[in-house]
Design a protein around this motif. Structure first.
Motif, PDB file in Angstrom:
ATOM      1  N   LEU A  56       0.831  -1.200   0.000  1.00 26.54           N
ATOM      2  CA  LEU A  56       0.000   0.000   0.000  1.00 26.54           C
ATOM      3  C   LEU A  56       0.869   1.255   0.000  1.00 26.54           C
ATOM      4  O   LEU A  56       0.597   2.228  -0.718  1.00 26.54           O
ATOM      5  CB  LEU A  56      -0.922  -0.014   1.224  1.00 26.54           C
ATOM      6  N   LEU A  57       1.938   1.251   0.786  1.00 21.18           N
ATOM      7  CA  LEU A  57       2.862   2.379   0.810  1.00 21.18           C
ATOM      8  C   LEU A  57       3.579   2.537  -0.531  1.00 21.18           C
ATOM      9  O   LEU A  57       3.801   3.648  -1.008  1.00 21.18           O
ATOM     10  CB  LEU A  57       3.893   2.203   1.925  1.00 21.18           C
ATOM     11  N   TRP A  58       3.963   1.416  -1.119  1.00 22.57           N
ATOM     12  CA  TRP A  58       4.637   1.450  -2.414  1.00 22.57           C
ATOM     13  C   TRP A  58       3.739   2.114  -3.459  1.00 22.57           C
ATOM     14  O   TRP A  58       4.194   2.903  -4.282  1.00 22.57           O
ATOM     15  CB  TRP A  58       5.006   0.024  -2.822  1.00 22.57           C
ATOM     16  N   GLN A  59       2.454   1.807  -3.414  1.00 27.48           N
ATOM     17  CA  GLN A  59       1.494   2.432  -4.325  1.00 27.48           C
ATOM     18  C   GLN A  59       1.414   3.928  -4.068  1.00 27.48           C
ATOM     19  O   GLN A  59       1.310   4.732  -5.003  1.00 27.48           O
ATOM     20  CB  GLN A  59       0.121   1.778  -4.143  1.00 27.48           C
ATOM     21  N   LEU A  60       1.482   4.310  -2.797  1.00 31.59           N
ATOM     22  CA  LEU A  60       1.438   5.728  -2.428  1.00 31.59           C
ATOM     23  C   LEU A  60       2.624   6.478  -3.020  1.00 31.59           C
ATOM     24  O   LEU A  60       2.473   7.557  -3.595  1.00 31.59           O
ATOM     25  CB  LEU A  60       1.439   5.856  -0.900  1.00 31.59           C
ATOM     26  N   PHE A  61       3.819   5.891  -2.910  1.00 31.93           N
ATOM     27  CA  PHE A  61       5.031   6.556  -3.406  1.00 31.93           C
ATOM     28  C   PHE A  61       5.131   6.529  -4.931  1.00 31.93           C
ATOM     29  O   PHE A  61       5.561   7.494  -5.549  1.00 31.93           O
ATOM     30  CB  PHE A  61       6.275   5.898  -2.804  1.00 31.93           C
ATOM     31  N   ARG A  62       4.767   5.428  -5.539  1.00 31.54           N
ATOM     32  CA  ARG A  62       4.982   5.267  -6.977  1.00 31.54           C
ATOM     33  C   ARG A  62       3.858   5.855  -7.822  1.00 31.54           C
ATOM     34  O   ARG A  62       4.106   6.421  -8.880  1.00 31.54           O
ATOM     35  CB  ARG A  62       5.144   3.768  -7.314  1.00 31.54           C
ATOM     36  N   GLU A  63       2.616   5.698  -7.383  1.00 32.77           N
ATOM     37  CA  GLU A  63       1.486   6.166  -8.178  1.00 32.77           C
ATOM     38  C   GLU A  63       0.948   7.513  -7.707  1.00 32.77           C
ATOM     39  O   GLU A  63       0.291   8.217  -8.469  1.00 32.77           O
ATOM     40  CB  GLU A  63       0.367   5.124  -8.174  1.00 32.77           C
ATOM     41  N   GLY A  64       1.180   7.834  -6.421  1.00 31.54           N
ATOM     42  CA  GLY A  64       0.761   9.134  -5.920  1.00 31.54           C
ATOM     43  C   GLY A  64      -0.719   9.275  -5.671  1.00 31.54           C
ATOM     44  O   GLY A  64      -1.197  10.372  -5.383  1.00 31.54           O
ATOM     45  N   MET A  65      -1.473   8.184  -5.760  1.00 30.31           N
ATOM     46  CA  MET A  65      -2.915   8.246  -5.518  1.00 30.31           C
ATOM     47  C   MET A  65      -3.406   6.909  -4.975  1.00 30.31           C
ATOM     48  O   MET A  65      -2.859   5.854  -5.297  1.00 30.31           O
ATOM     49  CB  MET A  65      -3.675   8.619  -6.787  1.00 30.31           C
ATOM     50  N   LEU A  66      -4.421   6.971  -4.120  1.00 31.87           N
ATOM     51  CA  LEU A  66      -4.947   5.768  -3.475  1.00 31.87           C
ATOM     52  C   LEU A  66      -6.463   5.703  -3.617  1.00 31.87           C
ATOM     53  O   LEU A  66      -7.165   6.684  -3.371  1.00 31.87           O
ATOM     54  CB  LEU A  66      -4.593   5.760  -1.987  1.00 31.87           C
ATOM     55  N   PHE A  67      -6.948   4.528  -4.016  1.00 33.95           N
ATOM     56  CA  PHE A  67      -8.381   4.250  -4.002  1.00 33.95           C
ATOM     57  C   PHE A  67      -8.746   3.433  -2.760  1.00 33.95           C
ATOM     58  O   PHE A  67      -9.906   3.361  -2.383  1.00 33.95           O
ATOM     59  CB  PHE A  67      -8.789   3.484  -5.259  1.00 33.95           C
ATOM     60  N   ASN A  68      -7.747   2.799  -2.152  1.00 34.14           N
ATOM     61  CA  ASN A  68      -7.926   2.030  -0.924  1.00 34.14           C
ATOM     62  C   ASN A  68      -7.012   2.597   0.148  1.00 34.14           C
ATOM     63  O   ASN A  68      -5.871   2.955  -0.132  1.00 34.14           O
ATOM     64  CB  ASN A  68      -7.593   0.552  -1.148  1.00 34.14           C
ATOM     65  N   ARG A  69      -7.523   2.675   1.372  1.00 40.33           N
ATOM     66  CA  ARG A  69      -6.728   3.231   2.468  1.00 40.33           C
ATOM     67  C   ARG A  69      -6.355   2.189   3.512  1.00 40.33           C
ATOM     68  O   ARG A  69      -5.885   2.515   4.594  1.00 40.33           O
ATOM     69  CB  ARG A  69      -7.486   4.379   3.133  1.00 40.33           C
ATOM     70  N   GLY A  70      -6.561   0.943   3.172  1.00 46.00           N
ATOM     71  CA  GLY A  70      -6.205  -0.128   4.089  1.00 46.00           C
ATOM     72  C   GLY A  70      -6.924  -1.402   3.707  1.00 46.00           C
ATOM     73  O   GLY A  70      -7.514  -1.509   2.628  1.00 46.00           O
ATOM     74  N   PHE A  71      -6.879  -2.371   4.612  1.00 43.98           N
ATOM     75  CA  PHE A  71      -7.502  -3.662   4.331  1.00 43.98           C
ATOM     76  C   PHE A  71      -7.620  -4.480   5.605  1.00 43.98           C
ATOM     77  O   PHE A  71      -6.961  -4.210   6.617  1.00 43.98           O
ATOM     78  CB  PHE A  71      -6.675  -4.438   3.290  1.00 43.98           C
ATOM     79  N   PHE A  72      -8.487  -5.492   5.532  1.00 50.39           N
ATOM     80  CA  PHE A  72      -8.646  -6.475   6.604  1.00 50.39           C
ATOM     81  C   PHE A  72      -8.250  -7.841   6.052  1.00 50.39           C
ATOM     82  O   PHE A  72      -8.588  -8.169   4.913  1.00 50.39           O
ATOM     83  CB  PHE A  72     -10.094  -6.513   7.109  1.00 50.39           C
ATOM     84  N   VAL A  73      -7.539  -8.616   6.840  1.00 50.70           N
ATOM     85  CA  VAL A  73      -7.042  -9.927   6.406  1.00 50.70           C
ATOM     86  C   VAL A  73      -7.554 -11.017   7.336  1.00 50.70           C
ATOM     87  O   VAL A  73      -7.567 -10.846   8.565  1.00 50.70           O
ATOM     88  CB  VAL A  73      -5.492  -9.942   6.384  1.00 50.70           C
ATOM     89  N   ASN A  74      -7.979 -12.121   6.744  1.00 47.96           N
ATOM     90  CA  ASN A  74      -8.296 -13.334   7.499  1.00 47.96           C
ATOM     91  C   ASN A  74      -7.435 -14.441   6.912  1.00 47.96           C
ATOM     92  O   ASN A  74      -7.735 -14.964   5.839  1.00 47.96           O
ATOM     93  CB  ASN A  74      -9.784 -13.678   7.392  1.00 47.96           C
ATOM     94  N   LEU A  75      -6.353 -14.773   7.592  1.00 47.19           N
ATOM     95  CA  LEU A  75      -5.388 -15.730   7.050  1.00 47.19           C
ATOM     96  C   LEU A  75      -5.907 -17.161   7.117  1.00 47.19           C
ATOM     97  O   LEU A  75      -5.524 -18.001   6.309  1.00 47.19           O
ATOM     98  CB  LEU A  75      -4.065 -15.613   7.810  1.00 47.19           C
ATOM     99  N   LYS A  76      -6.801 -17.432   8.045  1.00 51.66           N
ATOM    100  CA  LYS A  76      -7.354 -18.781   8.167  1.00 51.66           C
ATOM    101  C   LYS A  76      -8.234 -19.129   6.971  1.00 51.66           C
ATOM    102  O   LYS A  76      -8.253 -20.265   6.501  1.00 51.66           O
ATOM    103  CB  LYS A  76      -8.148 -18.913   9.468  1.00 51.66           C
ATOM    104  N   GLU A  77      -8.962 -18.127   6.475  1.00 46.59           N
ATOM    105  CA  GLU A  77      -9.845 -18.334   5.328  1.00 46.59           C
ATOM    106  C   GLU A  77      -9.256 -17.752   4.039  1.00 46.59           C
ATOM    107  O   GLU A  77      -9.916 -17.762   3.007  1.00 46.59           O
ATOM    108  CB  GLU A  77     -11.213 -17.703   5.613  1.00 46.59           C
ATOM    109  N   PHE A  78      -8.024 -17.219   4.113  1.00 47.01           N
ATOM    110  CA  PHE A  78      -7.330 -16.652   2.956  1.00 47.01           C
ATOM    111  C   PHE A  78      -8.165 -15.578   2.264  1.00 47.01           C
ATOM    112  O   PHE A  78      -8.303 -15.571   1.044  1.00 47.01           O
ATOM    113  CB  PHE A  78      -6.938 -17.758   1.963  1.00 47.01           C
ATOM    114  N   ARG A  79      -8.695 -14.668   3.077  1.00 47.78           N
ATOM    115  CA  ARG A  79      -9.512 -13.576   2.542  1.00 47.78           C
ATOM    116  C   ARG A  79      -8.876 -12.234   2.869  1.00 47.78           C
ATOM    117  O   ARG A  79      -8.318 -12.049   3.944  1.00 47.78           O
ATOM    118  CB  ARG A  79     -10.930 -13.612   3.123  1.00 47.78           C
ATOM    119  N   MET A  80      -8.983 -11.287   1.922  1.00 48.38           N
ATOM    120  CA  MET A  80      -8.547  -9.909   2.151  1.00 48.38           C
ATOM    121  C   MET A  80      -9.637  -8.972   1.665  1.00 48.38           C
ATOM    122  O   MET A  80     -10.117  -9.096   0.541  1.00 48.38           O
ATOM    123  CB  MET A  80      -7.237  -9.609   1.424  1.00 48.38           C
TER     124      MET A  80
END
Length: 293
Positions: free
Chosen positions: A244-268
């Motif tokens: 997410l930070l890499w996108q901030l530095f390289r593209e200069g714009m964000l459509f997403n400001r974060g995310f939630f992860v469930n590693l047990k169910e492999f969902r983001m």
């Protein structure tokens, strides 16, 4: 009959601080916490810094805050070796990164709180602050420090602009990027620009306080630690957050400001940039005077 064209709402987007698009100096980053997530985030930042330098970007300057020392229970889940036992976590990690990548990053063997910053308040000044802490109180204090700094920092190069928070339980976690105050946005016809990204301590305050009673006692072994946090939850969050930070530095714009992860169910699940919802207060009914008969 004429067809009525329904105008679709513009996609919300956040444009990065304009001085970060082509900076003259390295962007100062305060990374708070050198444990399971913090140690992984530091490595990701080092890789990112190297890549940015190769792209003619001045890169990052990182300060790592942590007053804990390496214990045997940390080995395996956190990025420490047997030879680093009893060393300060921040010192061990920063020394390793500096030797490997040729950086000159700094370790701070103190907590990032009002007491720890009392003697050196200038250490709190950083364009980006990243917290990898495991208590609600620590998050609340970090947010309070950043808000106060934003009010009194003027327009200096290291004025706090962004705050990224990492948090997790055993199999789930979240990464949320916030702005410290408002970031001036350009006028765009194609997108609906958003100048403020809410802090985790404001947006999810009730959820944080509800989770405050969870067990935070230190583990005596790796086996015990793995009953509280899965082996790969920290690295999964660290790499996705760094992306997410890499996108901030390289593209200069964000459509997403974060995310939630469930590693047990492999969902983001992404957390979209959006305009704040205006709360409309109900109008009080007007009192009508009645004439006496």
């Amino acid at each position: 009959m004429k067809k009525i064209k329904i105008r679709q709402p513009l996609a919300a987007v956040h444009i990065v601080e304009k001085e970060w698009l082509n900076p003259y100096n390295p962007i100062v980053v305060n990374l708070i916490g050198a444990g399971g997530t913090g140690s992984q985030v530091l490595t990701a930042l080092a890789r990112m810094n190297h890549a940015l330098n190769e792209l003619n970007h001045p890169g990052l300057f990182v300060r790592l805050f942590d007053d804990d020392k390496v214990e045997r229970a940390n080995l395996g889940r956190q990025l420490f070796a047997t030879a680093e036992l009893k060393q300060y976590k921040a010192v061990a990690l920063i020394n390793r990164v500096n030797l490997f990548f040729g950086t000159n990053w700094k370790a701070v063997t103190a907590r990032y709180d009002k007491a720890g910053l009392k003697e050196q308040p200038e250490l709190a000044q950083a364009g980006l602050t990243i917290s990898c802490v495991d208590t609600v109180q620590a998050r609340m204090e970090i947010a309070e420090i950043l808000k106060n700094l934003s009010k009194h920092s003027g327009y200096g190069r290291n004025k706090p602009l962004y705050y990224m928070d990492f948090g997790n339980s055993r199999f789930t976690g979240q990464v949320i990027l916030s702005t410290v105050g408002k970031i001036a946005q350009p006028e765009m016809k194609k997108y609906d620009t958003v100048d403020t990204l809410p802090m985790v301590t404001d947006e999810f305050r009730e959820l944080l306080l509800a989770s405050e009673g969870s067990d935070k006692t230190p583990s005596c072994s790796l086996a015990e630690a793995l009953t509280k946090q899965d082996l790969f939850i920290n690295s999964a969050l660290a790499n996705a957050g760094a992306s997410l930070l890499w996108q901030l530095f390289r593209e200069g714009m964000l459509f997403n400001r974060g995310f939630f992860v469930n590693l047990k169910e492999f969902r983001m699940q992404p957390l979209k940039v959006s305009k704040p919802v205006a709360i409309v207060k109900p109008m009080k009914p007007k009192r009508t005077k009645t004439k006496a008969a």
